[in-house]
Design a protein around this motif. Structure first.
Motif, PDB file in Angstrom:
ATOM      1  N   GLU A  69       0.893  -1.299  -0.302  1.00  0.00           N
ATOM      2  CA  GLU A  69       0.257   0.025  -0.051  1.00  0.00           C
ATOM      3  C   GLU A  69       0.746   1.228  -0.109  1.00  0.00           C
ATOM      4  O   GLU A  69       0.616   2.165  -0.800  1.00  0.00           O
ATOM      5  CB  GLU A  69      -0.883   0.009   1.224  1.00  0.00           C
ATOM      6  CG  GLU A  69      -1.802   1.484   1.242  1.00  0.00           C
ATOM      7  CD  GLU A  69      -2.780   1.585   2.227  1.00  0.00           C
ATOM      8  OE1 GLU A  69      -2.734   0.771   3.388  1.00  0.00           O
ATOM      9  OE2 GLU A  69      -3.367   2.763   2.293  1.00  0.00           O
ATOM     10  N   ASP A  87      -0.414  -5.139   3.003  1.00  0.00           N
ATOM     11  CA  ASP A  87      -1.176  -3.862   3.916  1.00  0.00           C
ATOM     12  C   ASP A  87      -0.185  -3.925   5.208  1.00  0.00           C
ATOM     13  O   ASP A  87      -0.656  -4.840   5.861  1.00  0.00           O
ATOM     14  CB  ASP A  87      -2.501  -4.030   3.848  1.00  0.00           C
ATOM     15  CG  ASP A  87      -3.104  -2.507   4.470  1.00  0.00           C
ATOM     16  OD1 ASP A  87      -2.237  -1.960   5.051  1.00  0.00           O
ATOM     17  OD2 ASP A  87      -4.044  -2.288   4.063  1.00  0.00           O
ATOM     18  N   ASP A  90      -3.230  -2.578   8.215  1.00  0.00           N
ATOM     19  CA  ASP A  90      -4.647  -2.285   7.985  1.00  0.00           C
ATOM     20  C   ASP A  90      -5.721  -1.877   8.963  1.00  0.00           C
ATOM     21  O   ASP A  90      -5.992  -2.665   9.939  1.00  0.00           O
ATOM     22  CB  ASP A  90      -5.377  -3.570   7.076  1.00  0.00           C
ATOM     23  CG  ASP A  90      -6.748  -3.225   6.706  1.00  0.00           C
ATOM     24  OD1 ASP A  90      -6.952  -2.575   5.696  1.00  0.00           O
ATOM     25  OD2 ASP A  90      -7.694  -3.965   7.202  1.00  0.00           O
ATOM     26  N   TRP A 213      -4.566  -4.755  -1.718  1.00  0.00           N
ATOM     27  CA  TRP A 213      -3.721  -4.951  -0.439  1.00  0.00           C
ATOM     28  C   TRP A 213      -4.992  -4.930   1.012  1.00  0.00           C
ATOM     29  O   TRP A 213      -4.571  -5.769   1.832  1.00  0.00           O
ATOM     30  CB  TRP A 213      -2.690  -3.988   0.149  1.00  0.00           C
ATOM     31  CG  TRP A 213      -3.334  -2.418  -0.136  1.00  0.00           C
ATOM     32  CD1 TRP A 213      -3.988  -1.578   0.518  1.00  0.00           C
ATOM     33  CD2 TRP A 213      -3.009  -1.859  -1.396  1.00  0.00           C
ATOM     34  NE1 TRP A 213      -4.243  -0.522  -0.200  1.00  0.00           N
ATOM     35  CE2 TRP A 213      -3.522  -0.563  -1.091  1.00  0.00           C
ATOM     36  CE3 TRP A 213      -2.044  -2.054  -2.645  1.00  0.00           C
ATOM     37  CZ2 TRP A 213      -3.461   0.457  -2.273  1.00  0.00           C
ATOM     38  CZ3 TRP A 213      -2.145  -1.150  -3.678  1.00  0.00           C
ATOM     39  CH2 TRP A 213      -2.755   0.237  -3.314  1.00  0.00           C
ATOM     40  N   ASP A 214      -6.167  -4.502   0.555  1.00  0.00           N
ATOM     41  CA  ASP A 214      -7.202  -4.932   1.588  1.00  0.00           C
ATOM     42  C   ASP A 214      -7.760  -6.306   1.479  1.00  0.00           C
ATOM     43  O   ASP A 214      -8.138  -6.713   2.613  1.00  0.00           O
ATOM     44  CB  ASP A 214      -8.228  -3.837   1.499  1.00  0.00           C
ATOM     45  CG  ASP A 214      -7.794  -2.441   1.707  1.00  0.00           C
ATOM     46  OD1 ASP A 214      -7.254  -2.021   2.625  1.00  0.00           O
ATOM     47  OD2 ASP A 214      -8.276  -1.516   0.740  1.00  0.00           O
TER      48      ASP A 214
HETATM   49 CA    CA Z   1      -5.949  -1.311   4.182  1.00  0.00          CA
END
Ligand code: CA
Ligand code: 2AM
Ligand code: CA
Ligand code: CA
Length: 263
Positions: A69, A87, A90, A213-214
């Motif tokens: 990210e 990530d 997050d 990336w989430d």
């Molecule tokens: Ca994220």
């Protein structure tokens, strides 16, 4: 042949080490910056943790590519080869304001197929992990396959912003879903919400805006327990593109897409 077991072992060690660094950072002062707007936060720890993973991966697997990210990885526009989608934190807003409800998320893909998903709830020391075809786990505990659930009995993870006026979705499309389900929850970390779906704590997680990336790790975890993942319209996700996201128990997912979205 790629030795996924070995990569999985290494990735888990690095994730736990990164988690320790984040826990240690609670003692020191954070440097917080804004990204696209004043609610879009990034800290020195987001950047340091991403760079930590990049160093480890490049030392050990120089041919692997990295999409992170915070942008320290590679510019990636094809799914060829092995790609780590990372990530580092997050739920940065939760990290800054609450020092909980955030996670490290790592999905590892080969030629577009997800093999390893890791979501580490740093504060609770809970590592959700899945290896393609081997099932999903929370630490050493195997997560059972998801059980069928009807809309009326389901708990849905959703951010309330999607039932207010917003540019991404007609809230009148979403409001009836929120009214119909048993309950809704919003944790503020997409990766943790995916892990909760895999663990059966949520029956679905719906959002109009996520980045690779989430959801890269979450997809693998949810699929390993028999759940289904798509965009809001029920279409397959592109692992390198931002999009809406809907992951959940299969029957619940199908019913929502058929009766409320593509009605
Ligand atoms: Ca994220
Ligand atoms: P982050 O903390 O890594 O930025 C919050 O509801 C969730 O949405 C978090 O998982 C957060 O990830 C993510 N998120 C925050 N801003 C976003 C944006 N502009 N686009 C996509 N996802 C975002
Ligand atoms: Ca962010
Ligand atoms: Ca982040």
């Amino acid at each position: 042949m790629t030795n996924w077991k070995e990569i999985d072992e290494k990735a888990k060690i690095w994730v736990r080490e990164a988690g320790q660094r984040i826990r240690d950072s609670f003692e020191s002062t954070l440097s917080i910056q804004f990204k696209s707007n004043p609610n879009d936060l990034v800290t020195n720890m987001d950047k340091e943790i991403e760079q930590f993973f990049i160093r480890k991966i490049q030392e050990t697997y120089p041919s692997h590519r990295i999409l992170g990210e915070e942008g320290y990885g590679h510019q990636i526009d094809t799914t060829d080869g092995i790609i780590w989608i990372i990530d580092p934190i997050d739920g940065t807003m939760n990290f800054v304001h609450q020092q909980r409800n955030f996670a490290i998320s790592i999905g590892i893909y080969e030629n577009g197929i997800g093999y390893i998903g890791l979501i580490y709830d740093v504060v609770h020391d809970e590592l959700y992990h899945a290896l393609r075809g081997e099932g999903a786990f929370m630490n050493e505990i195997r997560l059972p396959m998801l059980k069928q659930v009807s809309i009326e009995e389901a708990i849905l993870g959703i951010n309330p912003v999607w039932v207010t006026e917003n540019p991404r979705v007609d809230y009148e499309l979403i409001a009836p879903i929120v009214r119909k389900v048993r309950g809704t929850r919003s944790y503020g970390s997409a990766a943790l919400e995916c892990a909760y779906v895999a663990a059966g704590r949520l029956d679905g997680y719906l959002t109009m805006r996520l980045a690779p990336w989430d959801f890269a790790a979450g997809i693998i975890l949810i699929e390993e327990v028999g759940g289904v993942v798509s965009d809001i319209n029920g279409e397959k996700l592109d692992i390198l593109s931002k999009s809406s996201f809907f992951g959940g128990e299969k029957q619940f997912h199908q019913q929502i897409v058929k009766d409320y979205i593509n009605k």
